[in-house]
Design a protein around this motif. Structure first.
Motif, mmCIF file in Angstrom:
data_model
loop_
_atom_site.group_PDB
_atom_site.id
_atom_site.type_symbol
_atom_site.label_atom_id
_atom_site.label_comp_id
_atom_site.label_asym_id
_atom_site.label_seq_id
_atom_site.Cartn_x
_atom_site.Cartn_y
_atom_site.Cartn_z
ATOM 1 N N UNK A 73 8.344 -0.681 3.218
ATOM 2 C CA UNK A 73 7.577 -1.865 3.559
ATOM 3 C C UNK A 73 7.191 -1.890 5.025
ATOM 4 N N UNK A 74 6.436 -2.915 5.393
ATOM 5 C CA UNK A 74 6.044 -3.137 6.784
ATOM 6 C C UNK A 74 6.501 -4.535 7.181
ATOM 7 N N UNK A 75 6.483 -4.818 8.473
ATOM 8 C CA UNK A 75 6.968 -6.114 8.935
ATOM 9 C C UNK A 75 6.111 -7.276 8.438
ATOM 10 N N UNK A 76 4.811 -7.066 8.307
ATOM 11 C CA UNK A 76 3.925 -8.127 7.824
ATOM 12 C C UNK A 76 2.974 -7.551 6.781
ATOM 13 N N UNK A 77 3.328 -7.639 5.501
ATOM 14 C CA UNK A 77 2.470 -7.060 4.450
ATOM 15 C C UNK A 77 1.164 -7.811 4.251
ATOM 16 N N UNK A 78 1.076 -9.032 4.789
ATOM 17 C CA UNK A 78 -0.129 -9.836 4.592
ATOM 18 C C UNK A 78 -1.302 -9.321 5.420
ATOM 19 N N UNK A 79 -0.990 -8.582 6.479
ATOM 20 C CA UNK A 79 -2.055 -8.064 7.345
ATOM 21 C C UNK A 79 -2.158 -6.542 7.282
ATOM 22 N N UNK A 80 -1.394 -5.922 6.370
ATOM 23 C CA UNK A 80 -1.369 -4.456 6.297
ATOM 24 C C UNK A 80 -1.535 -3.977 4.859
ATOM 25 N N UNK A 81 -2.715 -4.138 4.269
ATOM 26 C CA UNK A 81 -2.915 -3.671 2.895
ATOM 27 C C UNK A 81 -2.811 -2.157 2.803
ATOM 28 N N UNK A 82 -2.368 -1.673 1.657
ATOM 29 C CA UNK A 82 -2.204 -0.232 1.469
ATOM 30 C C UNK A 82 -3.563 0.441 1.282
ATOM 31 N N UNK A 83 -3.733 1.672 1.789
ATOM 32 C CA UNK A 83 -4.993 2.410 1.602
ATOM 33 C C UNK A 83 -5.255 2.671 0.125
ATOM 34 N N UNK A 84 -6.519 2.752 -0.237
ATOM 35 C CA UNK A 84 -6.902 2.951 -1.637
ATOM 36 C C UNK A 84 -6.347 4.253 -2.199
ATOM 37 N N UNK A 85 -6.304 5.327 -1.376
ATOM 38 C CA UNK A 85 -5.804 6.592 -1.895
ATOM 39 C C UNK A 85 -4.306 6.540 -2.183
ATOM 40 N N UNK A 86 -3.568 5.715 -1.427
ATOM 41 C CA UNK A 86 -2.137 5.544 -1.698
ATOM 42 C C UNK A 86 -1.938 4.812 -3.022
ATOM 43 N N UNK A 87 -2.756 3.792 -3.253
ATOM 44 C CA UNK A 87 -2.643 3.030 -4.498
ATOM 45 C C UNK A 87 -2.995 3.917 -5.696
ATOM 46 N N UNK A 88 -4.016 4.730 -5.544
ATOM 47 C CA UNK A 88 -4.407 5.634 -6.626
ATOM 48 C C UNK A 88 -3.299 6.642 -6.899
ATOM 49 N N UNK A 102 9.980 -0.149 -4.532
ATOM 50 C CA UNK A 102 9.428 -0.779 -3.343
ATOM 51 C C UNK A 102 10.570 -1.344 -2.518
ATOM 52 N N UNK A 103 10.755 -0.834 -1.313
ATOM 53 C CA UNK A 103 11.826 -1.294 -0.436
ATOM 54 C C UNK A 103 11.306 -2.448 0.406
ATOM 55 N N UNK A 104 11.973 -3.582 0.346
ATOM 56 C CA UNK A 104 11.570 -4.751 1.122
ATOM 57 C C UNK A 104 10.125 -5.133 0.748
ATOM 58 N N UNK A 105 9.235 -5.217 1.714
ATOM 59 C CA UNK A 105 7.847 -5.589 1.425
ATOM 60 C C UNK A 105 7.051 -4.431 0.829
ATOM 61 N N UNK A 106 7.698 -3.310 0.584
ATOM 62 C CA UNK A 106 7.047 -2.227 -0.150
ATOM 63 C C UNK A 106 6.633 -2.685 -1.533
ATOM 64 N N UNK A 107 7.254 -3.768 -2.000
ATOM 65 C CA UNK A 107 6.872 -4.336 -3.284
ATOM 66 C C UNK A 107 5.411 -4.771 -3.305
ATOM 67 N N UNK A 108 4.866 -5.163 -2.146
ATOM 68 C CA UNK A 108 3.455 -5.543 -2.088
ATOM 69 C C UNK A 108 2.558 -4.354 -2.425
ATOM 70 N N UNK A 109 2.946 -3.159 -1.984
ATOM 71 C CA UNK A 109 2.160 -1.966 -2.281
ATOM 72 C C UNK A 109 2.175 -1.694 -3.787
ATOM 73 N N UNK A 110 3.346 -1.826 -4.401
ATOM 74 C CA UNK A 110 3.427 -1.636 -5.850
ATOM 75 C C UNK A 110 2.576 -2.676 -6.577
ATOM 76 N N UNK A 111 2.586 -3.904 -6.053
ATOM 77 C CA UNK A 111 1.783 -4.963 -6.665
ATOM 78 C C UNK A 111 0.297 -4.649 -6.550
ATOM 79 N N UNK A 112 -0.140 -4.183 -5.379
ATOM 80 C CA UNK A 112 -1.549 -3.839 -5.180
ATOM 81 C C UNK A 112 -1.966 -2.707 -6.107
ATOM 82 N N UNK A 113 -1.028 -1.815 -6.424
ATOM 83 C CA UNK A 113 -1.322 -0.699 -7.323
ATOM 84 C C UNK A 113 -1.295 -1.120 -8.789
ATOM 85 N N UNK A 114 -0.900 -2.375 -9.040
ATOM 86 C CA UNK A 114 -0.842 -2.874 -10.408
ATOM 87 C C UNK A 114 0.422 -2.508 -11.147
ATOM 88 N N UNK A 115 1.413 -1.988 -10.440
ATOM 89 C CA UNK A 115 2.633 -1.515 -11.100
ATOM 90 C C UNK A 115 3.625 -2.635 -11.399
#
Length: 315
Positions: A73-88, A102-115
């Motif tokens: 995760x990152x300290x502020x997931x609200x201002x740091x969206x994951x790159x499209x290639x990472x989500x793909x 997803x560790x800590x706010x890494x869950x936001x990345x999983x959510x953005x990927x639809x997982x």
């Protein structure tokens, strides 16, 4: 050999790397390199952490495979969206790997990927409401250390990632190996996934040693009635002076604080043991099972049976 890929992005929270020590110690306990770890990022090369330290990574565009992916995760997931290639990449990895976490706010990345769609998940308590608001199809449980929903794992903030990693070790190598790893890491306790992110002792945060000593005394004697007189005597204060200082320092009356400690202890026993609820009520100082249930409804909004059911569903 079980391969674990750590997926990092610029500004990743440095605490995520601490989980690698769990797998390092697991290799020591196993007596062989059971886990092999690599760091990855979208483009590869040096990635800067939240602390400013850089970590070398391999690029995702190479043909990489891992049994487990750990998304930092990152300290502020609200201002740091994951790159499209990472989500793909994560969407493809979900069909090839054994599990993704997803560790800590890494869950936001999983959510953005639809997982996380239609799944239970958790994240750092400070961002749980944001996760739920942004992704209403996720069942966000903001008071959990970690959650396992099929092949998708998510953890609460900071040190909760260690608990998630330990749970993976237990899944892979057994409970005894996980206990040995926790011992090597000098961890005070192994926390189950259903345990609360919040600590009653931290919330009380007394300013003086005397009140801290009173709370320590109470926690060690929760099976007793613990009157104000007994607590005051334990720290050599008069009952009146003790009550005044205790409330001033903690913001709670002694009775309210002790109930919080009882609730925390009872919840931990429910999560980590198979003791009957009657036994747990007695061991943690409630009059009976009914009294404990009433306290749970006040404190958690849920009965003890629901807490135990959640833990069993997470196993």
């Amino acid at each position: 050999m079980h391969r674990i890929g750590f997926l990092l992005s610029d500004g990743f929270q440095i605490m995520a790397l601490a989980t690698q020590t769990v797998f390092e110690c697991a290799n020591m306990v196993a007596g062989e390199p059971f886990y092999k770890l690599d760091n990855f990022s979208a483009e590869g090369g040096d990635v800067r952490s939240s602390l400013g330290m850089t970590v070398g990574t391999r690029p995702l565009r190479t043909r990489v495979a891992a049994d487990t992916w750990m998304v930092a995760g990152v300290n502020d997931p609200l201002t740091s969206p994951a790159p499209a290639d990472v989500l793909a990449f994560l969407r493809k990895a979900a069909g090839r790997s054994r599990r993704i976490a997803g560790i800590c706010t890494g869950g936001f990345v999983l959510a953005e990927a639809g997982l996380l769609a239609q799944r239970r998940a958790t994240t750092h308590w400070a961002f749980a409401r944001d996760l739920q608001k942004r992704f209403p199809d996720i069942r966000v449980e903001d008071d959990r250390i970690y959650i396992v929903d099929g092949p998708i794992w998510t953890s609460a903030g900071m040190t909760a990632g260690l608990d998630l990693a330990l749970a993976m070790v237990e899944k892979d190598l057994g409970a005894e190996a996980a206990r040995s790893v926790a011992h090597k890491l000098v961890m005070n306790q192994r926390r189950s996934g259903g345990q609360s992110q919040h600590s009653e002792m931290l919330d009380l945060a007394p300013k003086s040693d005397r009140i801290q000593d009173a709370l320590n005394y109470a926690r060690k004697n929760l099976n007793r009635a613990l009157s104000v007189e007994e607590l005051a005597e334990a720290v050599h204060l008069s009952p009146r002076q003790f009550s005044r200082v205790f409330t001033l320092e903690t913001g709670k009356s002694p009775a309210k604080a002790i109930e919080g400690l009882r609730l925390e202890a009872a919840r931990l026993m429910i999560e980590q043991s198979r003791h009957p609820l009657d036994v747990i009520a007695t061991e943690t100082g409630f009059r009976d099972r009914r009294h404990m249930r009433e306290a749970f409804l006040r404190g958690f909004g849920r009965p003890p049976q629901a807490v135990r059911r959640d833990v069993r569903e997470s196993d």
